[in-house]
Design a protein around this motif. Structure first.
Motif, PDB file in Angstrom:
ATOM      1  N   LYS A  44       4.737  11.329   0.817  1.00 43.56           N
ATOM      2  CA  LYS A  44       3.455  10.668   0.159  1.00 43.56           C
ATOM      3  C   LYS A  44       3.369   9.490   1.116  1.00 43.56           C
ATOM      4  O   LYS A  44       1.997   8.898   1.353  1.00 43.56           O
ATOM      5  CB  LYS A  44       3.404  10.513  -1.050  1.00 43.56           C
ATOM      6  CG  LYS A  44       3.157  11.803  -2.027  1.00 43.56           C
ATOM      7  CD  LYS A  44       3.398  11.830  -3.436  1.00 43.56           C
ATOM      8  CE  LYS A  44       2.247  11.387  -3.914  1.00 43.56           C
ATOM      9  NZ  LYS A  44       2.257  11.213  -5.625  1.00 43.56           N
ATOM     10  N   ARG A  45       4.269   8.652   1.427  1.00 40.97           N
ATOM     11  CA  ARG A  45       4.203   7.278   2.221  1.00 40.97           C
ATOM     12  C   ARG A  45       3.542   7.729   3.562  1.00 40.97           C
ATOM     13  O   ARG A  45       2.914   6.746   4.103  1.00 40.97           O
ATOM     14  CB  ARG A  45       5.605   6.719   2.532  1.00 40.97           C
ATOM     15  CG  ARG A  45       5.968   6.140   1.075  1.00 40.97           C
ATOM     16  CD  ARG A  45       7.550   5.491   1.290  1.00 40.97           C
ATOM     17  NE  ARG A  45       7.291   4.239   1.965  1.00 40.97           N
ATOM     18  CZ  ARG A  45       7.263   3.369   1.225  1.00 40.97           C
ATOM     19  NH1 ARG A  45       7.554   3.161  -0.132  1.00 40.97           N
ATOM     20  NH2 ARG A  45       7.418   1.989   1.877  1.00 40.97           N
TER      21      ARG A  45
ATOM     22  N   THR B 268      -3.541   6.043   5.763  1.00 41.89           N
ATOM     23  CA  THR B 268      -4.674   5.243   5.369  1.00 41.89           C
ATOM     24  C   THR B 268      -4.739   4.148   6.117  1.00 41.89           C
ATOM     25  O   THR B 268      -5.685   3.400   6.566  1.00 41.89           O
ATOM     26  CB  THR B 268      -4.552   5.049   4.049  1.00 41.89           C
ATOM     27  OG1 THR B 268      -4.376   6.478   3.368  1.00 41.89           O
ATOM     28  CG2 THR B 268      -5.859   4.494   3.366  1.00 41.89           C
TER      29      THR B 268
ATOM     30  N   HIS C 118       0.448   3.838  -3.098  1.00 37.34           N
ATOM     31  CA  HIS C 118      -0.173   5.067  -2.798  1.00 37.34           C
ATOM     32  C   HIS C 118       0.883   6.367  -2.769  1.00 37.34           C
ATOM     33  O   HIS C 118       0.669   7.367  -2.333  1.00 37.34           O
ATOM     34  CB  HIS C 118      -0.874   5.071  -1.321  1.00 37.34           C
ATOM     35  CG  HIS C 118      -1.937   4.179  -1.455  1.00 37.34           C
ATOM     36  ND1 HIS C 118      -3.074   4.157  -0.657  1.00 37.34           N
ATOM     37  CD2 HIS C 118      -2.408   3.340  -2.475  1.00 37.34           C
ATOM     38  CE1 HIS C 118      -3.893   3.445  -0.934  1.00 37.34           C
ATOM     39  NE2 HIS C 118      -3.686   2.688  -1.980  1.00 37.34           N
ATOM     40  N   SER C 119       2.177   5.913  -3.154  1.00 34.48           N
ATOM     41  CA  SER C 119       2.952   6.961  -3.134  1.00 34.48           C
ATOM     42  C   SER C 119       3.585   7.231  -4.426  1.00 34.48           C
ATOM     43  O   SER C 119       4.088   8.324  -4.909  1.00 34.48           O
ATOM     44  CB  SER C 119       4.072   6.751  -2.165  1.00 34.48           C
ATOM     45  OG  SER C 119       4.949   5.865  -2.304  1.00 34.48           O
TER      46      SER C 119
ATOM     47  N   CYS D 187      -3.400   8.963  -6.286  1.00 36.54           N
ATOM     48  CA  CYS D 187      -3.245   8.770  -4.656  1.00 36.54           C
ATOM     49  C   CYS D 187      -4.551   9.054  -3.783  1.00 36.54           C
ATOM     50  O   CYS D 187      -5.001   8.507  -3.224  1.00 36.54           O
ATOM     51  CB  CYS D 187      -2.105   9.460  -4.133  1.00 36.54           C
ATOM     52  SG  CYS D 187      -0.544   9.158  -5.007  1.00 36.54           S
TER      53      CYS D 187
ATOM     54  N   LEU E 288       0.889  -1.299   0.125  1.00 42.65           N
ATOM     55  CA  LEU E 288       0.216  -0.135   0.150  1.00 42.65           C
ATOM     56  C   LEU E 288       1.008   1.247  -0.041  1.00 42.65           C
ATOM     57  O   LEU E 288       0.634   2.197  -0.795  1.00 42.65           O
ATOM     58  CB  LEU E 288      -1.040  -0.052   1.163  1.00 42.65           C
ATOM     59  CG  LEU E 288      -2.084   1.049   1.188  1.00 42.65           C
ATOM     60  CD1 LEU E 288      -3.278   0.533   1.688  1.00 42.65           C
ATOM     61  CD2 LEU E 288      -1.734   2.347   2.003  1.00 42.65           C
ATOM     62  N   PRO E 289       1.793   1.387   0.952  1.00 45.92           N
ATOM     63  CA  PRO E 289       2.575   2.570   0.729  1.00 45.92           C
ATOM     64  C   PRO E 289       3.176   2.702  -0.418  1.00 45.92           C
ATOM     65  O   PRO E 289       3.491   4.055  -0.761  1.00 45.92           O
ATOM     66  CB  PRO E 289       3.554   2.524   2.089  1.00 45.92           C
ATOM     67  CG  PRO E 289       3.545   1.042   2.418  1.00 45.92           C
ATOM     68  CD  PRO E 289       2.068   0.696   2.267  1.00 45.92           C
TER      69      PRO E 289
ATOM     70  N   SER F  98      -6.273   6.290  -1.906  1.00 44.45           N
ATOM     71  CA  SER F  98      -6.250   6.190  -0.420  1.00 44.45           C
ATOM     72  C   SER F  98      -7.256   6.792   0.039  1.00 44.45           C
ATOM     73  O   SER F  98      -7.859   6.356   1.082  1.00 44.45           O
ATOM     74  CB  SER F  98      -4.954   7.092   0.138  1.00 44.45           C
ATOM     75  OG  SER F  98      -3.930   6.618   0.713  1.00 44.45           O
TER      76      SER F  98
ATOM     77  N   ALA G 161       0.287   7.635   3.096  1.00 41.86           N
ATOM     78  CA  ALA G 161       0.055   6.208   2.931  1.00 41.86           C
ATOM     79  C   ALA G 161      -0.337   5.428   4.226  1.00 41.86           C
ATOM     80  O   ALA G 161      -1.367   4.709   4.239  1.00 41.86           O
ATOM     81  CB  ALA G 161       0.895   5.554   1.997  1.00 41.86           C
TER      82      ALA G 161
END
Lengths: 236, 498
Positions: free
Chosen positions: B304-305, B311, B240-241, B248, B236-237, B252, B308
């Motif tokens: 961005k992580r 989330t 989503h990054s 994203c 996921l990270p 997310s 994530a």
């Protein structure tokens, strides 16, 4: 009446044979060292799935299962390899040695343990369904699912991983046809076409990876993690 | 009819964006279609909240399009509305953002928008379709249509992220498929009925315990992978990054929630079935996600992580709240879904703005953002505060209502741990954001690597517009919850705890 029941018992034993071969193909998929061999095993496995669906259709007198068989017979052994050949270059298949994270004897031992686990998981489920549907499909399908997941986890090459996903779906269906016989045809068709989209999209992704990185050894892609060294700056 | 229209509009838009080779046609079509779906979804939500259509009189009577296939009750209406909201916001944000990112290859934009619309179609279908195996197909379709969006930037990292995303999500889907087929056999073993969420709920008490328990666990593991429940969150990270920021925001903000919806649909079925003891374990599953994410948040290097992981944390919080027993907790779970979606999509818009301004995702090389790119910095700070759960904002209110319900129920351990993990996550998020926004001016290394301290280029107009709208909504939602929306949440919670 007597002949009908003996016909059903012949179908049931043929189905058990198909199940045994299905499980064997799942084991072979764990052990094989060639991409082309992996694909061939997947085709055999799909044919056995279709055969089991037809045999169960005869045994239970269910048209739905015959439809499942037809849909599977067309989509997996024919269309899936065709799409793979169209999206990927033949170079992917000519590679002979595809390695795993573990060596093959260890892998096979783990696979055996997974199959035994599948049997024990299936016992309470079989106890809960009505007697005529207690077929060997459930433990074998579960084993197929687990072995597919295992293949996915230990392979590093993109196409065998993709085939591992498809094998998982085969396993789910192998158990599913014995459990739910009246699934509407629309669902059946949708799942089959979804499998084709799956192969197409993953094929495109693998092709992009091949263009960009120069190989399909996706196992070597491991830059994204928390403790990674500061990687190259990317421009948005 | 309106539900059918909701699904047809994005499909038509997908076809048009792929087919019309005119510059900016795909953008225009996508923005128009997603605004249309937002209006349609709001109408559905209003109708459901008002207590039904065409004089049925009953509370929470669903809007039905095709009996047994397509219908919307309060929970579906809420999720549909949120999908439509995020996809419209992200479509507008994409206009400027993607034009900026794709300056060299404007032709690729058509591919982006075609995939984007199919993705939106699949997410809209998940809450509206009531046949579980068909829902599975749409979940699978969200993976397949978003895979090429995740890999869109075509870097080595983006391809790695997309491959992990596809393999793990599809592996999960295979497991969930067997679960759903087994659910069908549980229905047949209990005496049959229509294979819909309502049909399952009606017959749940007669289902054999081993079948429903195994089916639920398979679906929990399978779809849990796609939701990002720890320890199945590893992809996921990455995904989503590495995806473009508007994607994203969708991934997310709402995609994870729309898959979590399937698990949430099954909770009342399990609760009513002979295997109801399973429910007592669900808060543990949720807490593991919250805890793992909260501690991983502390050590991220990529902003961005950061969002994530947040989330993963929020999916855990929602699952904990939904599996507690009281109606107040269920209301909290739905409120949390609403607040998380609105806030998280805004966070990724802000992160995208920061990325456009400083062209790096690394937290360590962004310092003193407030001086270089004030808009990006201010929105990033607001997003960080909001998603962490700072007091006047919406996520604080929803988390507070969940904790209150937990303590009221006497679940002191669960609520206490939840509160502690939320505090850790708040600290983690704000620590990183604070350094980025207010940290000492960039170190001398900044000039060498080409990160000038000069003011960043101005943001595209559509991005600025969505930052303002999103920011306003994040603040407003904390101060005021419209009565109709509150009705919708209450109806959905009520249907759940029955």
């Amino acid at each position: 009446m007597m002949s009908a029941s003996s016909a059903a018992s012949i179908l049931a034993s043929l189905n058990a044979l198909a199940g045994g071969l299905f499980l064997l193909s799942a084991f072979a998929m764990v052990a094989t060292r060639q991409t082309r061999g992996c694909l061939l095993l997947f085709i055999y496995q799909s044919l056995l799935l279709a055969a089991s669906a037809f045999l169960l259709a005869g045994e239970y007198g269910s048209w739905h299962l015959a439809e499942v068989g037809v849909v599977n017979l067309i989509s997996k052994p024919i269309v899936v390899p065709w799409i793979l050949r169209r999206t990927l270059s033949s170079e992917v298949y000519t590679r002979r040695e595809i390695d795993q994270v573990l060596n093959i004897p260890t892998s096979l031992t783990i696979a055996l343990l997974l199959a035994i686990l599948a049997y024990f998981l299936a016992v309470p489920i079989l106890g809960a369904v009505a007697p005529p549907f207690r077929s060997a499909n459930v433990p074998i399908g579960l084993a197929g699912l687990l072995l597919g997941a295992y293949t996915l986890a230990v392979r590093r090459e993109a196409v065998p991983m993709l085939i591992g996903i498809l094998a998982m779906e085969n396993g789910a269906f192998f158990a599913g046809i014995a459990l739910s016989r009246e699934l509407p045809l629309i669902v059946e068709l949708a799942i089959a076409s979804d499998g084709l989209v799956l192969v197409f999209v993953s094929g495109v992704l693998v092709r992009t990876i091949q263009h960009r990185i120069g190989s399909t050894r996706v196992g070597e892609l491991a830059t994204l993690r928390e403790a990674a060294s500061p990687r190259e700056e990317e421009t948005a | 009819m309106i539900l059918l229209a909701l699904l047809v509009v994005p499909l038509v838009a997908a076809g048009l964006s792929a087919a019309i080779p005119v510059r900016r046609a795909a953008q225009t079509v996508t923005v128009l279609s997603s605004v249309t779906t937002l209006i349609l979804a709001s109408i559905v939500a209003m109708r459901v909240a008002a207590g039904g259509v065409e004089g049925t009189g009953a509370t929470a009577s669903p809007v039905i399009a095709i009996p047994g296939f397509l219908s919307a009750d309060a929970l579906s209406a809420l999720i549909t509305g949120l999908v439509a909201f995020v996809s419209a916001a992200a479509a507008i944000y994409s206009w400027g953002y993607m034009e900026h990112t794709c300056a060299q290859h404007p032709g690729r934009l058509r591919l982006y928008y075609a995939n984007y619309n199919v993705f939106v179609f699949a997410m809209l279908a998940i809450p509206l379709v009531v046949e579980p195996t068909l829902v599975w197909i749409f979940v699978e379709l969200t993976t397949l249509s978003s895979a090429l969006l995740v890999s869109f930037e075509d870097t080595r990292e983006a391809l790695e992220a997309a491959w992990k995303y596809v393999t793990l999500s599809l592996m999960g889907a295979g497991i969930a498929l067997l679960g759903l087929l087994m659910l069908f056999s549980a229905l047949e073993a209990a005496g049959g009925g229509t294979y819909t969420w309502a049909g399952l709920l009606a017959i749940a008490p007669h289902m054999p315990a081993p079948l429903i328990a195994t089916a639920f666990l398979l679906i929990l593991v399978g779809f849990g992978t796609k939701v990002g429940l720890a320890p199945l969150h590893t992809w996921l990270p990455d995904a989503h990054s590495q995806a473009p920021s508007p994607v994203c925001a969708v991934l997310s903000g709402i995609e994870t929630t729309s898959v979590l919806y399937v698990i949430l649909r099954l909770l009342p079925v399990v609760r009513a079935s002979p295997a109801s003891t399973l429910i007592h374990w669900m808060p543990v599953v949720g807490l593991v996600s919250v805890g793992v994410a909260a501690f991983l948040l502390l050590q991220v290097r990529d902003y961005k992580r950061l969002f994530a992981f947040s989330t993963v944390e929020h999916m855990g919080i929602i699952l904990v709240a939904a599996s507690l027993g009281s109606a107040a907790a269920h209301y909290g779970a739905l409120y949390q879904i609403l607040c998380h979606t609105v806030t998280k999509s805004f966070c990724f818009f802000a992160a995208g703005a920061a990325l456009l301004s400083v062209t790096t995702r690394e937290i360590a090389s962004v310092r003193g953002l407030i001086r270089r790119a004030p808009t990006a910095a201010a929105t990033l700070l607001l997003g960080g505060l909001a998603i962490g759960g700072a007091p006047p904002l919406a996520v604080f209110l929803s988390e507070f209502s969940i904790l209150k319900a937990g303590f009221a129920e006497g679940q002191y351990v669960i609520a206490g741990l939840l509160a502690a993990f939320i505090a850790v996550a708040f600290f983690g998020i704000l620590l990183h954001i604070n350094r980025m926004v207010f940290g000492a001016a960039p170190d001398p290394r900044g000039e060498e690597t080409g990160h000038s301290t000069a003011a960043a280029p101005p943001l595209p107009l559509s991005c600025r517009a969505m930052l303002i709208v999103g920011g306003a909504l994040v603040v407003l939602l904390g101060l005021y919850l419209p009565a109709r929306l509150d009705d919708l949440l209450r109806l959905a919670a009520g249907a759940w705890s029955r």
